[in-house]
Design a protein around this motif. Structure first.
Motif, short mmCIF file in Angstrom:
data_model
loop_
_atom_site.label_atom_id
_atom_site.label_comp_id
_atom_site.label_asym_id
_atom_site.label_seq_id
_atom_site.Cartn_x
_atom_site.Cartn_y
_atom_site.Cartn_z
N ASP A 36 15.01 -6.07 -13.19
CA ASP A 36 14.90 -7.05 -11.88
C ASP A 36 15.02 -6.31 -10.73
O ASP A 36 14.76 -6.93 -9.60
N ASP A 37 15.40 -4.85 -10.75
CA ASP A 37 15.43 -4.14 -9.42
C ASP A 37 14.15 -3.34 -9.29
O ASP A 37 14.02 -2.69 -8.01
N GLY A 38 13.08 -3.56 -9.99
CA GLY A 38 11.72 -3.22 -9.93
C GLY A 38 11.79 -1.66 -10.41
O GLY A 38 10.79 -0.98 -10.14
N SER A 39 12.88 -1.21 -10.96
CA SER A 39 12.75 0.39 -11.75
C SER A 39 11.88 0.61 -12.76
O SER A 39 11.57 1.68 -13.21
N GLY A 40 11.32 -0.52 -13.32
CA GLY A 40 10.40 -0.36 -14.38
C GLY A 40 10.38 -1.29 -15.53
O GLY A 40 11.05 -2.23 -15.45
N THR A 41 9.56 -0.82 -16.66
CA THR A 41 9.48 -2.10 -17.83
C THR A 41 9.79 -1.29 -19.14
O THR A 41 9.37 0.03 -19.31
N CYS A 145 16.67 5.65 -24.51
CA CYS A 145 15.50 6.44 -23.99
C CYS A 145 15.65 7.99 -24.41
O CYS A 145 16.54 8.81 -24.19
N ASP A 146 14.42 8.26 -25.07
CA ASP A 146 14.42 9.80 -25.34
C ASP A 146 12.88 10.36 -25.20
O ASP A 146 12.26 9.81 -26.14
N GLN A 147 12.48 11.05 -24.33
CA GLN A 147 11.10 11.39 -24.08
C GLN A 147 10.55 12.28 -25.29
O GLN A 147 9.54 12.35 -25.29
N ARG A 148 11.56 12.63 -25.97
CA ARG A 148 11.19 13.76 -27.00
C ARG A 148 10.48 12.76 -28.47
O ARG A 148 10.15 13.41 -29.18
N PRO A 176 12.11 3.58 -19.13
CA PRO A 176 11.31 2.57 -18.41
C PRO A 176 10.09 3.09 -17.82
O PRO A 176 10.11 4.08 -17.52
N VAL A 177 9.08 2.50 -18.11
CA VAL A 177 7.74 2.75 -17.47
C VAL A 177 7.63 2.12 -15.92
O VAL A 177 7.69 0.98 -16.14
#
Length: 262
Positions: A36-41, A145-148, A176-177
């Protein structure tokens, strides 16, 4: 037992953090939520099966004797578990139950359906809470979350009570995207602040001239250029602007000459 207590304590700490932050991930569908703060989905749809099977099948728990199957986005079927997101399998009692009436009724149990999922941010992670179709059981899946982790990994903690179960899903899909910023065309060609100010200026100028001319002509019986309100000021304005520009230019040149001489 110590693991169960540790899990409960950690969840309690994270819940306190969530109260402090106030940030939440608002559910957009059964696979995604939007901060809700616009930081992503966060969207789990890329890692969910759409063919009626589970991504994770019969994974053992670290705290109980049950096995668990989970499909992060979408439903799957496993024996008596129909159209579920999470299914619990009682492997220890399977042989005993096959001799009973309706053998799979208690061996395979629904502990979460996609239609009854909510997303909550605890200050560190988003937790997907699934509820069973009958509303008696809940499964809490912490999304890490883990980008790898292009291939998702599931850690099954299992049941801490008879109705609550816990898992940890580590995947890039839990990252978050950022939401795409709409272009001016997508926004419907909205006016900029400068455009709005210019419109206001010209509207006020028109009203000023219309009211002033009408008043001078009707009530004061002025004629010619005198009907323009404050005509003396407008007549002298070009000269004042010219003198101001000349003074500014002279000041700049004088400062420059002093700087060069130094």
């Amino acid at each position: 037992m110590n693991k169960v207590i540790s899990v409960i304590n950690v969840l309690g700490i994270l819940w306190k953090i969530a109260i402090v932050t106030g940030k939440q991930c608002v559910k957009s569908n059964h696979c995604a939520c939007v901060f809700d703060d616009g930081s992503g989905t966060i969207d789990l749809s890329p890692i969910g099966h759409k063919d009626g099977t589970a991504v994770f099948v019969d994974r053992p728990s670290s705290t109980d004797a049950y096995w668990y199957s989970y499909n992060p986005c979408g439903t799957f079927y496993e024996a008596a578990c129909v159209n579920v997101a999470i299914c619990q399998y009682d492997a220890a009692n399977y042989i005993f139950q096959v001799c009973q009436y309706d053998p799979v009724k208690y061996v395979f149990q629904d502990i979460g359906v996609p239609d009854k999922v909510s997303f909550n941010y605890n200050g560190l992670y988003v937790v997907a809470q699934y509820q069973s179709q009958d509303g008696f059981r809940n499964t809490f899946v912490t999304l890490v979350c883990d980008q790898r982790k292009t291939q998702p990994a599931l850690d099954v903690i299992g049941g801490t009570t008879g109705t609550d179960y816990y898992m940890t899903l580590t995947t890039v899909a839990a990252c978050p995207v950022p939401s795409p910023q709409p272009s001016p065309e997508q926004e419907g060609g909205g006016l900029s602040t400068g455009s709005i100010l210019l419109i206001i200026f010209f509207v006020l100028l028109f009203v000023y001239l219309a009211v002033g001319v009408t008043f001078n002509k009707v009530w004061r019986d002025f004629r010619g250029i005198e009907v323009i309100p404050n005509s003396e000021f407008w007549a002298t304005l070009p000269g004042l602007v010219r003198d101001g520009c000349a003074l500014s230019l002279a000041t700049v040149c004088r400062k420059r000459s002093v700087y060069v001489s130094m």
